[in-house]
Design a protein around this motif. Structure first.
Motif, PDB file in Angstrom:
ATOM      1  N   LYS A  94       0.841  -1.201   0.000  1.00  0.00           N
ATOM      2  CA  LYS A  94       0.000   0.000   0.000  1.00  0.00           C
ATOM      3  C   LYS A  94       0.872   1.245   0.000  1.00  0.00           C
ATOM      4  O   LYS A  94       0.489   2.278  -0.540  1.00  0.00           O
ATOM      5  CB  LYS A  94      -0.924   0.005   1.225  1.00  0.00           C
ATOM      6  N   ASP A 101      -0.716  -3.874   2.024  1.00  0.00           N
ATOM      7  CA  ASP A 101      -2.118  -3.547   1.811  1.00  0.00           C
ATOM      8  C   ASP A 101      -3.034  -4.400   2.683  1.00  0.00           C
ATOM      9  O   ASP A 101      -2.864  -5.616   2.780  1.00  0.00           O
ATOM     10  CB  ASP A 101      -2.459  -3.757   0.329  1.00  0.00           C
ATOM     11  N   LYS A 102      -3.984  -3.731   3.346  1.00  0.00           N
ATOM     12  CA  LYS A 102      -5.001  -4.390   4.180  1.00  0.00           C
ATOM     13  C   LYS A 102      -4.367  -5.298   5.231  1.00  0.00           C
ATOM     14  O   LYS A 102      -4.854  -6.407   5.517  1.00  0.00           O
ATOM     15  CB  LYS A 102      -6.007  -5.145   3.311  1.00  0.00           C
ATOM     16  N   GLU A 139      -7.442   5.388   2.285  1.00  0.00           N
ATOM     17  CA  GLU A 139      -6.709   4.185   1.888  1.00  0.00           C
ATOM     18  C   GLU A 139      -5.888   3.626   3.043  1.00  0.00           C
ATOM     19  O   GLU A 139      -5.603   2.437   3.104  1.00  0.00           O
ATOM     20  CB  GLU A 139      -5.798   4.522   0.704  1.00  0.00           C
ATOM     21  N   ILE A 140      -5.488   4.516   3.959  1.00  0.00           N
ATOM     22  CA  ILE A 140      -4.732   4.131   5.152  1.00  0.00           C
ATOM     23  C   ILE A 140      -5.352   4.845   6.342  1.00  0.00           C
ATOM     24  O   ILE A 140      -5.740   6.010   6.245  1.00  0.00           O
ATOM     25  CB  ILE A 140      -3.241   4.530   5.033  1.00  0.00           C
ATOM     26  N   THR A 159      -5.892  -0.311   5.020  1.00  0.00           N
ATOM     27  CA  THR A 159      -4.557  -0.547   5.580  1.00  0.00           C
ATOM     28  C   THR A 159      -4.414   0.263   6.874  1.00  0.00           C
ATOM     29  O   THR A 159      -4.851   1.406   6.946  1.00  0.00           O
ATOM     30  CB  THR A 159      -3.479  -0.129   4.567  1.00  0.00           C
TER      31      THR A 159
END
Length: 264
Positions: free
Chosen positions: A14, A40-41, A180-181, A211
């Motif tokens: 990510k 990511d995630k 996204e984070i 994430t």
């Protein structure tokens, strides 16, 4: 890059921290050539003694340091998959904070209704469609496991909620802008054990969608909630690996000493 025993190169990234240096007031060298993947995630925990640079690193991700004059970045944090450098002076810090949300140490609801606390980021972004705002507020409150507790009191002040509920409200506020984070800066340090357990359980659910980076002084918490752990000391990243390896079979003696309670 800090070498890992068990390579996770097959996991999607990510973000990538590349040769990151940070200076407070342009003079105090707080972070030194940090190189670290952010998968990511997954949940990545930042651990280390007070003053080691954990929170400083966390706040680089959403440009919080820009709020104070004289602070200086060198290096980059490349957000994937597009490779955008979050630290570039060409990137608007407000846009960065939409893509990278933050939950602070103590719950900090705004002096607004529960609904408006969650809608705040959407309004900053210019979203005026009432149906869209309502839908995203409900989605964020559900994502923060708070909807069932507040759905009939959305116009009440956010400050009227309990401490644990206020922190989940702040998490909902962070989620509403579809980041996204999400950054967590010691999110349970002001909460009782029951509320702490609730937030930890929520983090485990959130990583299916977003994430997460978390700073924690509790090594037990890091072991419970994270997939990867970074151990920092005096502004350096000493070791980064899967959490089970960091806690059970670290590569560096400094890491073993800290995990074992021999310093810090």
């Amino acid at each position: 890059m800090v070498e890992m025993k068990d390579s996770s190169k097959q996991l999607p990234l990510k973000a990538e921290v590349n040769y990151l240096n940070f200076y407070y007031g342009g003079k105090v060298h707080a972070l030194k050539d940090i190189m670290m993947p952010v998968y990511d995630k997954k949940v990545t925990a930042l651990i280390g003694p007070s003053g080691c640079g954990k929170t400083t690193l966390l706040r680089c991700f959403n440009r919080m340091h820009d709020l104070y004059p004289g602070n200086k970045y060198k290096g980059e944090i490349a957000l994937q998959p597009d490779g955008v450098n979050l630290l570039s002076p060409k990137i608007d810090p407000i846009e960065v904070r939409m893509r990278v949300s933050m939950v602070f140490q103590r719950p900090n609801p705004f002096p607004k209704s529960i609904f408006e606390n969650v809608a705040y980021g959407l309004r900053v972004r210019g979203e005026k469609r009432k149906a869209v705002v309502r839908e995203k507020v409900e989605k964020a409150l559900r994502g923060a496991a708070l909807w069932d507790e507040v759905k009939d009191r959305l116009q009440e002040p956010g400050t009227a909620l309990s401490g644990g509920q206020q922190q989940r409200l702040c998490i909902a506020r962070a989620l509403a802008a579809d980041p996204e984070i999400v950054l967590f800066d010691e999110p349970t340090s002001a909460l009782d054990p029951i509320a702490t357990g609730s937030i930890e359980e929520l983090i485990g659910e959130l990583k299916n969608h977003v994430t997460i980076l978390i700073v924690t002084h509790s090594m037990q918490q890091a072991a419970r909630v994270s997939d990867f752990t970074a151990f920092m000391y005096l502004g350096n990243l000493i070791e980064f690996d899967k959490t089970e390896i960091i806690f059970n079979n670290p590569s560096k003696q400094q890491t073993a000493d800290y995990i074992g309670g021999r310093f810090g």
